[in-house]
Design a protein around this motif. Structure first.
Motif, PDB file in Angstrom:
ATOM      1  N   UNK A  50      10.274  11.768  10.635  1.00  0.00           N
ATOM      2  CA  UNK A  50       9.121  10.861  10.577  1.00  0.00           C
ATOM      3  C   UNK A  50       8.987  10.265   9.178  1.00  0.00           C
ATOM      4  N   UNK A  51       9.119  11.092   8.142  1.00  0.00           N
ATOM      5  CA  UNK A  51       8.999  10.600   6.771  1.00  0.00           C
ATOM      6  C   UNK A  51      10.117   9.613   6.433  1.00  0.00           C
ATOM      7  N   UNK A  52      11.322   9.893   6.871  1.00  0.00           N
ATOM      8  CA  UNK A  52      12.437   8.959   6.662  1.00  0.00           C
ATOM      9  C   UNK A  52      12.161   7.613   7.330  1.00  0.00           C
ATOM     10  N   UNK A  74       0.475  22.739   6.301  1.00  0.00           N
ATOM     11  CA  UNK A  74       1.096  23.008   5.008  1.00  0.00           C
ATOM     12  C   UNK A  74       2.611  22.828   5.020  1.00  0.00           C
ATOM     13  N   UNK A  75       3.297  23.512   5.916  1.00  0.00           N
ATOM     14  CA  UNK A  75       4.756  23.410   5.962  1.00  0.00           C
ATOM     15  C   UNK A  75       5.207  22.004   6.293  1.00  0.00           C
ATOM     16  N   UNK A  76       4.471  21.339   7.152  1.00  0.00           N
ATOM     17  CA  UNK A  76       4.823  19.980   7.556  1.00  0.00           C
ATOM     18  C   UNK A  76       4.699  19.021   6.375  1.00  0.00           C
ATOM     19  N   UNK A  77       3.656  19.215   5.562  1.00  0.00           N
ATOM     20  CA  UNK A  77       3.484  18.402   4.364  1.00  0.00           C
ATOM     21  C   UNK A  77       4.633  18.651   3.393  1.00  0.00           C
ATOM     22  N   UNK A  78       4.990  19.906   3.208  1.00  0.00           N
ATOM     23  CA  UNK A  78       6.086  20.247   2.306  1.00  0.00           C
ATOM     24  C   UNK A  78       7.377  19.583   2.771  1.00  0.00           C
ATOM     25  N   UNK A  79       7.664  19.657   4.057  1.00  0.00           N
ATOM     26  CA  UNK A  79       8.890  19.046   4.589  1.00  0.00           C
ATOM     27  C   UNK A  79       8.901  17.539   4.354  1.00  0.00           C
ATOM     28  N   UNK A  80       7.809  16.867   4.657  1.00  0.00           N
ATOM     29  CA  UNK A  80       7.736  15.411   4.471  1.00  0.00           C
ATOM     30  C   UNK A  80       7.890  15.044   3.001  1.00  0.00           C
ATOM     31  N   UNK A  84      12.749  11.677  -0.533  1.00  0.00           N
ATOM     32  CA  UNK A  84      12.585  10.935  -1.786  1.00  0.00           C
ATOM     33  C   UNK A  84      11.717   9.698  -1.556  1.00  0.00           C
ATOM     34  N   UNK A  85      10.728   9.541  -2.432  1.00  0.00           N
ATOM     35  CA  UNK A  85       9.853   8.375  -2.367  1.00  0.00           C
ATOM     36  C   UNK A  85       8.649   8.533  -1.475  1.00  0.00           C
ATOM     37  N   UNK A  86       8.591   9.624  -0.739  1.00  0.00           N
ATOM     38  CA  UNK A  86       7.448   9.855   0.157  1.00  0.00           C
ATOM     39  C   UNK A  86       6.438  10.756  -0.535  1.00  0.00           C
ATOM     40  N   UNK A  87       5.182  10.375  -0.385  1.00  0.00           N
ATOM     41  CA  UNK A  87       4.075  11.205  -0.843  1.00  0.00           C
ATOM     42  C   UNK A  87       3.263  11.585   0.385  1.00  0.00           C
ATOM     43  N   UNK A  88       3.311  12.863   0.722  1.00  0.00           N
ATOM     44  CA  UNK A  88       2.567  13.376   1.878  1.00  0.00           C
ATOM     45  C   UNK A  88       1.408  14.219   1.362  1.00  0.00           C
ATOM     46  N   UNK A 108       2.100   9.475   4.120  1.00  0.00           N
ATOM     47  CA  UNK A 108       2.087  10.433   5.224  1.00  0.00           C
ATOM     48  C   UNK A 108       0.898  11.366   5.051  1.00  0.00           C
ATOM     49  N   UNK A 109       0.189  11.624   6.137  1.00  0.00           N
ATOM     50  CA  UNK A 109      -0.908  12.585   6.120  1.00  0.00           C
ATOM     51  C   UNK A 109      -0.500  13.793   6.963  1.00  0.00           C
ATOM     52  N   UNK A 110      -0.812  14.981   6.455  1.00  0.00           N
ATOM     53  CA  UNK A 110      -0.586  16.221   7.192  1.00  0.00           C
ATOM     54  C   UNK A 110      -1.940  16.777   7.612  1.00  0.00           C
ATOM     55  N   UNK A 111      -2.015  17.246   8.852  1.00  0.00           N
ATOM     56  CA  UNK A 111      -3.254  17.795   9.390  1.00  0.00           C
ATOM     57  C   UNK A 111      -2.925  19.076  10.143  1.00  0.00           C
ATOM     58  N   UNK A 112      -3.774  20.073   9.983  1.00  0.00           N
ATOM     59  CA  UNK A 112      -3.603  21.339  10.683  1.00  0.00           C
ATOM     60  C   UNK A 112      -4.227  21.281  12.064  1.00  0.00           C
ATOM     61  N   UNK A 113      -3.404  21.365  13.078  1.00  0.00           N
ATOM     62  CA  UNK A 113      -3.886  21.300  14.454  1.00  0.00           C
ATOM     63  C   UNK A 113      -4.755  22.482  14.855  1.00  0.00           C
ATOM     64  N   UNK A 114      -4.594  23.604  14.183  1.00  0.00           N
ATOM     65  CA  UNK A 114      -5.411  24.780  14.482  1.00  0.00           C
ATOM     66  C   UNK A 114      -6.657  24.847  13.607  1.00  0.00           C
TER      67      UNK A 114
END
Length: 172
Positions: A50-52, A74-80, A84-88, A108-114
């Motif tokens: 998704x970030x790519x 958290x992990x999803x934000x770290x992965x995104x 390179x060039x992406x700020x999540x 990119x925005x990361x959100x915790x579904x739980x």
């Protein structure tokens, strides 16, 4: 706007809800998976894809942002953020979502579904998607420093000048 979305099993129901709500609001959604529930799935590949895609769209001049979801985000934000060039940015309320765009020009925005109801998560994501980058010089400068470090491993005139301070443990 084109919106790329990815999740893991913990955010799958929320992802489906967001796709439905955001397309109804006029956004073009691109779902990077997973397609079905698997409690043992691995989110990094989905979130990185998704970030790519966000980066590629933006490089072509398209108006595109991304959403990555998981149990905590958290992990999803770290992965995104490894793209390179992406700020999540992990957003947990309306202010953090808006500030991620205003001050950091996060793509990119990361959100915790739980962590949120579907309605709360939709409000957070909508705040992120609707907020423009302020363009303020101080924010542009800081984003430039992050990008410089990302490409060179240093921030000119900054890292060398910072001497760490040590505070001895009390009562030792």
């Amino acid at each position: 706007m084109r919106v790329h979305i990815a999740t893991d099993h913990a955010g799958l129901d929320l992802s489906r809800y967001l796709v439905e709500q955001l397309t109804a609001a006029g956004h073009e959604l691109v779902d990077h998976g997973p397609a079905e529930y698997d409690a043992l799935d691995d989110y990094p590949a989905f979130c990185i894809a998704a970030a790519l895609a966000v980066r590629a769209d933006r490089e072509q001049g398209l108006d595109a942002l991304g959403i990555v979801l998981g149990g905590s985000g958290n992990g999803e934000q770290i992965a995104a953020n490894k793209v390179a060039g992406i700020r999540a940015a992990l957003a947990w309320n309306l202010d953090t979502a808006r500030l991620a765009r205003q001050h950091n020009d996060a793509q990119v925005v990361a959100v915790g579904g739980r962590q949120h109801s579907q309605e709360e998560a939709l409000a957070i994501v909508t705040a992120f998607l609707d907020e423009p980058f302020s363009g303020d010089e101080r924010h542009v400068r800081r984003i430039g420093q992050i990008a410089e470090y990302e490409t060179t491993g240093t921030v000119a005139g900054r890292l060398e000048d910072l001497a760490p301070r040590t505070f001895p443990a009390r009562g030792a």
